[in-house]
Design an enzyme around this catalytic site. Structure first.
Site, mmCIF file in Angstrom:
data_model
loop_
_atom_site.group_PDB
_atom_site.id
_atom_site.type_symbol
_atom_site.label_atom_id
_atom_site.label_comp_id
_atom_site.label_asym_id
_atom_site.label_seq_id
_atom_site.Cartn_x
_atom_site.Cartn_y
_atom_site.Cartn_z
ATOM 1 C CB VAL A 96 -1.035 0.051 1.161
ATOM 2 C CG1 VAL A 96 -2.086 -1.017 1.014
ATOM 3 C CG2 VAL A 96 -0.369 0.017 2.517
ATOM 4 N N GLY A 148 -7.678 -4.589 10.370
ATOM 5 C CA GLY A 148 -8.333 -3.366 9.929
ATOM 6 C C GLY A 148 -7.370 -2.211 9.870
ATOM 7 C CD GLU A 150 -6.663 -5.171 15.419
ATOM 8 O OE1 GLU A 150 -5.537 -5.641 15.562
ATOM 9 O OE2 GLU A 150 -7.114 -4.770 14.337
ATOM 10 C CG ASP A 153 15.278 -7.026 -0.427
ATOM 11 O OD1 ASP A 153 15.512 -7.791 0.535
ATOM 12 O OD2 ASP A 153 14.898 -7.433 -1.533
ATOM 13 C CG HIS A 177 0.137 -10.928 15.723
ATOM 14 N ND1 HIS A 177 -0.763 -11.733 16.387
ATOM 15 C CD2 HIS A 177 -0.570 -9.898 15.209
ATOM 16 C CE1 HIS A 177 -1.980 -11.194 16.275
ATOM 17 N NE2 HIS A 177 -1.882 -10.083 15.555
ATOM 18 N NE ARG A 225 -0.411 -6.637 17.367
ATOM 19 C CZ ARG A 225 -0.621 -6.269 16.129
ATOM 20 N NH1 ARG A 225 0.382 -5.971 15.360
ATOM 21 N NH2 ARG A 225 -1.834 -6.211 15.655
ATOM 22 C CG HIS A 242 2.612 -9.178 12.778
ATOM 23 N ND1 HIS A 242 1.957 -9.789 11.733
ATOM 24 C CD2 HIS A 242 1.887 -8.058 13.074
ATOM 25 C CE1 HIS A 242 0.886 -9.073 11.405
ATOM 26 N NE2 HIS A 242 0.831 -8.016 12.189
ATOM 27 N NE ARG A 287 2.442 -2.406 13.092
ATOM 28 C CZ ARG A 287 1.369 -3.173 12.966
ATOM 29 N NH1 ARG A 287 0.165 -2.686 13.191
ATOM 30 N NH2 ARG A 287 1.506 -4.437 12.644
ATOM 31 C CB SER A 326 0.959 -1.437 9.929
ATOM 32 O OG SER A 326 -0.119 -2.313 9.748
HETATM 33 C C1 SIN Z 1 -4.128 -8.341 13.245
HETATM 34 O O1 SIN Z 1 -5.152 -8.421 12.575
HETATM 35 O O2 SIN Z 1 -4.007 -8.832 14.341
HETATM 36 C C2 SIN Z 1 -2.970 -7.604 12.674
HETATM 37 C C3 SIN Z 1 -3.234 -6.185 12.631
HETATM 38 C C4 SIN Z 1 -1.939 -5.437 12.754
HETATM 39 O O3 SIN Z 1 -0.871 -5.999 12.588
HETATM 40 O O4 SIN Z 1 -2.018 -4.251 13.069
#
Ligand code: SIN
Length: 428
Positions: A15, A49, A113, A210, A231, A272, A335, A370, A375
């Site tokens: 993205v 999301g 989350e 890279d 993660h 996390r 992750h 993070r 992200s």
């Molecule tokens: C997740 O869906 O747990 C990952 C989302 C993220 O890495 O921010």
């Protein structure tokens, strides 16, 4: 060796790379290369999301959540910039045809989350990244000034003799092995993360840092190469290959982590790194290879699981687990990379005419850890800012430095309106 001249070279088609291409001036030629296929970016894999400032009153709380998760090592300026531009970014995505979940009254629906003090994440089932990436890719494909070259690897960066500015990159066609010196007015590193360097990662294997590697090699500043995020919950299989993510949003919606005795051992919505550490502790204490995640406690039960998390339900079924009737084995895996090529609010690196955006860069938004679902947002916003910066100080075609010119926003708006209109469902 072949030579090619281009105004902007973008290395990476996630993205960040796509949004940068979309915001470059239409009369400037851009080339986007990526190492694998156009869908082999981690952006495509993102599940949970994308965050957005819920309402004006949410700004301080969103800021505080991001800073707290990042252990206050974040750059407050980049955090504020990201938050303030979040709503317009979501609106722009909707303009490209991205479909986010809606409430019955048609408002955007928000999920939650870990480490978020309130729901502020918009989503498309459990494949938000795919929904966003495929629409951006489709829009980029419509641009007459942008050429996409998948299966092409950046071999090295090119500089002038005194290494005072970047002049493009040496690239290799993966299929023929042919090398081309791409002489570019500006070069943008959007090469993604480092997960391919880890045995257990949610990332595509080809993502091997890279951009960071080449920066390190040439003395371009890189910050915090040790800031790697694990993660907490990927599906345990015991097999090799990419780890399958079990989105944090299942915990945001009520899924519970259990030890072998079926007891909870951590608050599932802590940041996390804290949850990952707790899982590892529990696994060590028990001498087990995984802990369990019970999705049956998700609010709305079966209906939510089937509607919001169909990809997870299906993948678990393929692996022999029925999330509707049993807990699943999960284990932490690499992750995300919070370190990267040092970049400012416009994606500028310490090397003139070289930009870094997305997971490749470290602009300080994420600090040491993070916050979930920041992200995609960070990648989109700072890639756009890099494109705006390139447009303002435009330099074209290899080593020819051309003067800055007035940037015509109206023309860009018209071009985006045209692209948006043309976006249809063919690509699904
Ligand atoms: C997740 O869906 O747990 C990952 C989302 C993220 O890495 O921010």
């Amino acid at each position: 060796m072949k030579r090619e001249y281009i105004d902007t070279l973008i290395v990476g088609a996630g993205v960040a790379g796509m949004n940068c291409a979309l915001h470059l001036p239409g009369e400037r030629q851009a080339l986007v290369i990526c190492k694998g296929g156009l869908k082999e970016s981690d952006s495509f894999l993102a599940q949970g999301g994308i965050c957005v400032l819920h309402d004006k009153g949410d700004e301080q709380s969103y800021f505080e959540d991001t800073m707290r998760a990042g252990h206050y090592e974040n750059n407050p300026d980049t955090v504020r910039c990201m938050i303030r531009h979040s709503r317009e970014t979501i609106d722009e995505l909707i303009g490209y045809g991205v479909r986010f979940e809606r409430t019955e009254s048609g408002e955007l629906a928000y999920t939650r989350e870990g480490a978020h003090s309130r729901p502020r994440i918009v989503f498309h089932a459990d494949c938000t990244g795919k929904e966003i990436s495929s629409h951006l890719l489709y829009a980029v494909k419509k641009l007459p000034n942008v050429r996409l070259m998948p299966h092409t690897t950046m071999v090295d960066l090119l500089f002038d003799e005194g290494k005072t500015q970047c002049l493009g990159a040496l690239v290799r066609d993966n299929r023929t092995g042919e090398l081309t010196a791409v002489l570019a007015g500006n070069t943008v590193l959007a090469t993604g993360g480092v997960g391919g360097l880890f045995r257990h990662s949610t990332n595509f294997r080809i993502l091997t840092g890279d951009g960071v590697g080449v920066a390190l090699e040439h003395g371009i500043a890189v910050d915090h190469p040790d800031y790697v995020q694990f993660h907490p919950t990927t599906l345990y299989t015991g097999r090799r290959g990419r780890s399958f993510l079990i989105s944090e949003s299942v915990r945001g919606e009520g899924a519970q982590l259990l030890n072998a005795a079926g007891e909870r051992f951590v608050d599932e919505l802590l940041p996390r790194d804290v949850v990952t550490a707790a899982i590892r502790r529990e696994m060590r204490r028990e001498g087990s290879k995984f802990v369990r995640l019970d999705l049956r406690t998700v609010a709305g039960g079966r209906e939510t699981l089937l509607h919001h998390f169909p990809g997870i339900v299906e993948r678990c079924r393929e692996e022999g687990y029925d999330v509707l009737s049993e807990p699943i084995p999960v284990v932490p895996a690499q992750h995300y990379f919070m370190g990267g090529v040092r970049s400012d609010l416009s994606g500028r690196t310490t090397m003139p005419h070289l930009y870094a955006v997305g997971e490749t860069c470290c602009n300080g938004v994420h600090g040491r850890n993070r916050l979930a679902s920041n992200s995609l947002l960070e990648a989109l916003i700072f890639a756009r800012r890099a494109a705006d910066d390139i447009a303002k100080g435009a330099r074209a075609e290899g080593d020819a430095v051309i003067p800055a010119r007035e940037y015509d926003k109206k023309q860009e708006k018209a071009r985006h309106a045209l692209v948006t209109k043309e976006v249809d469902r063919e690509h699904e």
